[in-house]
Design an enzyme around this catalytic site. Structure first.
Site, PDB file in Angstrom:
ATOM      1  CG  LEU A 138      37.198  28.627 -19.678  1.00  0.00           C
ATOM      2  CD1 LEU A 138      37.732  28.173 -18.312  1.00  0.00           C
ATOM      3  CD2 LEU A 138      36.577  30.027 -19.562  1.00  0.00           C
ATOM      4  NE  ARG A 279      20.441  44.982 -59.098  1.00  0.00           N
ATOM      5  CZ  ARG A 279      20.814  43.984 -59.872  1.00  0.00           C
ATOM      6  NH1 ARG A 279      21.962  44.061 -60.548  1.00  0.00           N
ATOM      7  NH2 ARG A 279      20.078  42.886 -59.977  1.00  0.00           N
ATOM      8  CD  GLU A 374      35.322  35.152 -25.657  1.00  0.00           C
ATOM      9  OE1 GLU A 374      35.269  34.776 -24.486  1.00  0.00           O
ATOM     10  OE2 GLU A 374      36.328  35.039 -26.376  1.00  0.00           O
ATOM     11  CB  THR A 376      25.024  31.341 -25.273  1.00  0.00           C
ATOM     12  OG1 THR A 376      24.476  31.188 -23.947  1.00  0.00           O
ATOM     13  CG2 THR A 376      26.012  30.209 -25.541  1.00  0.00           C
TER      14      THR A 376
END
Length: 395
Positions: A138, A279, A374, A376
């Site tokens: 497309l 951590r 698909e 914006t």
């Protein structure tokens, strides 16, 4: 005393799913853990998906290709189950979910929804099995958000309805293009935009792969070139005209993204949460600091809100009441929040956050593509804006 909340499911989302839903999700999750996660960082760094055809066949064997479609070898799963599969696939990598999404929601759905019975019989069983990979043409080099202005054109080679079609044009940013056996291509005709089923071994068709990508690196992305591609009269979708055809396919793919983006976000959050526990800085775990807990709380909040939104949209799709405008709510919110989760998770890992030893930077880079394909951000904002005001601001 009641048990502590599961930090991976603090709102009890799994309680809203059926045993079958959970079984589908776990099947895809286990497949990804076995076949994708041990290799995906290397594939991404190399900028390739070297075993794409093998992976497609394996995805077909677990029923993941066109899984929400019925008949023709498709699994006939619910929309919610398809969404959960997208969630798990994108928790591995957005490129993997794109492979499945383009195959099932764009190429296969287009043939299933708009194709002739002969087209369905010819292509869908092989695509569901992963023996045939499909792509969807497309977007063009000069026309992304404005597909009505596409330049790719199809003309009859003669005046009769039985005359061949001749296709000319170019499509851009096409997932699966250079490994596809069939392409669903949309083109301008004298009757408006129409869809064509194009075997990729047709003379004049080529699909050079696009390299030098900073995102979706473990994904096959191509250009489609159609140079006097001759197709028989029955290669066209028989009934649909205009943008209704391609937009119906895009709506299916956008629905999968609503779920998929949250898979990437979940992977980032879980990585950051586990890292914060192990951590130590200044004599205690990172997770013991208030600012770290605030980040984790906000990320968990947005992830779980997004999951509830995705489930709501999935239930509406299964009930046959989901509208395209509602999918825009999900795509806009969930991808935008997923990117923010990835960025915040990266900060908890500090410099380690950019290493491919961890998945966060890979997901963050991938989500930059997911944000704009698909539809914006701006396009989905305008869809929602039109819903709210009744005014069309697209032009």
């Amino acid at each position: 005393m009641s048990p502590a909340l599961d930090p991976r499911d603090p709102l009890g989302f799994d309680d809203l799913l059926s045993a079958e839903d959970l079984a589908v999700r776990d099947t895809v999750r286990e497949w990804c853990a076995d076949r994708v996660l041990p290799h995906i960082a290397d594939w991404y760094e190399a900028g390739e998906l070297p075993t794409v055809r093998e992976l497609a066949r394996e995805l077909g064997s677990i029923g993941a290709l066109g899984m929400h479609l019925h008949g023709y070898g498709c699994a006939g799963a619910s929309a919610v189950q398809y969404g959960l599969a997208c969630l798990e696939l994108e928790a591995a990598d957005s490129g993997l979910r794109s492979l499945v999404s383009v195959q099932g929601s764009l190429a296969m759905y287009g043939i299933h929804r708009w194709g002739s019975e002969e087209q369905k019989q010819q292509w869908l069983p092989g695509m569901a099995a992963g023996e045939i990979i499909g792509c969807f043409g497309l977007t063009e080099p000069d026309h992304g958000s404005d597909p009505a202005s596409m330049r790719t054109a199809a003309k009859r080679d003669g005046s009769s309805d039985g005359a061949d079609w001749i296709l000319n044009g170019r499509k851009m940013w096409i997932t699966n293009g250079s490994v596809a056996g069939v392409a669903v291509v949309w083109a301008q005709t004298e009757d408006g935009i129409r869809g064509f089923v194009v075997p990729t071994d047709t003379p004049g068709f080529s699909a050079p792969e696009i390299k030098h990508k900073g995102s979706l690196r473990a994904s096959v992305t191509s250009e489609l070139v159609l140079d006097n591609v001759r197709l028989p009269a029955d290669a066209v979708f028989p009934e649909v005209r205009g943008l209704k055809g391609p937009l119906s396919c895009l709506n299916q793919a956008r629905y999968g993204i609503v779920w998929g983006a949250l898979g990437a976000a979940r992977s980032c959050l879980e990585t950051a949460r586990e890292y914060s526990i192990t951590r130590e800085q200044f004599g205690k775990p990172l997770g013991a600091f208030q600012l770290t807990q605030a980040k984790l709380a906000d990320m968990s909040l947005e992830l779980n809100k997004g999951l509830l939104l995705a489930l709501h949209l999935g239930n509406r799709m299964d009930a046959g009441t989901l509208r395209p405008e509602q999918v825009s709510y999900g795509k806009l919110n969930n991808v935008r929040e997923a990117i923010e989760i990835a960025r915040t998770a990266r900060t908890i890992l500090g410099a380690n956050g950019i290493s491919y030893e961890y998945p966060i930077m890979r997901h963050a880079n991938n989500l930059e593509s997911v944000l704009t394909y698909e539809g914006t951000v701006e396009m989905h904002q305008l869809v929602i804006g039109k819903t709210l005001t009744g005014q069309d601001a697209f032009r």
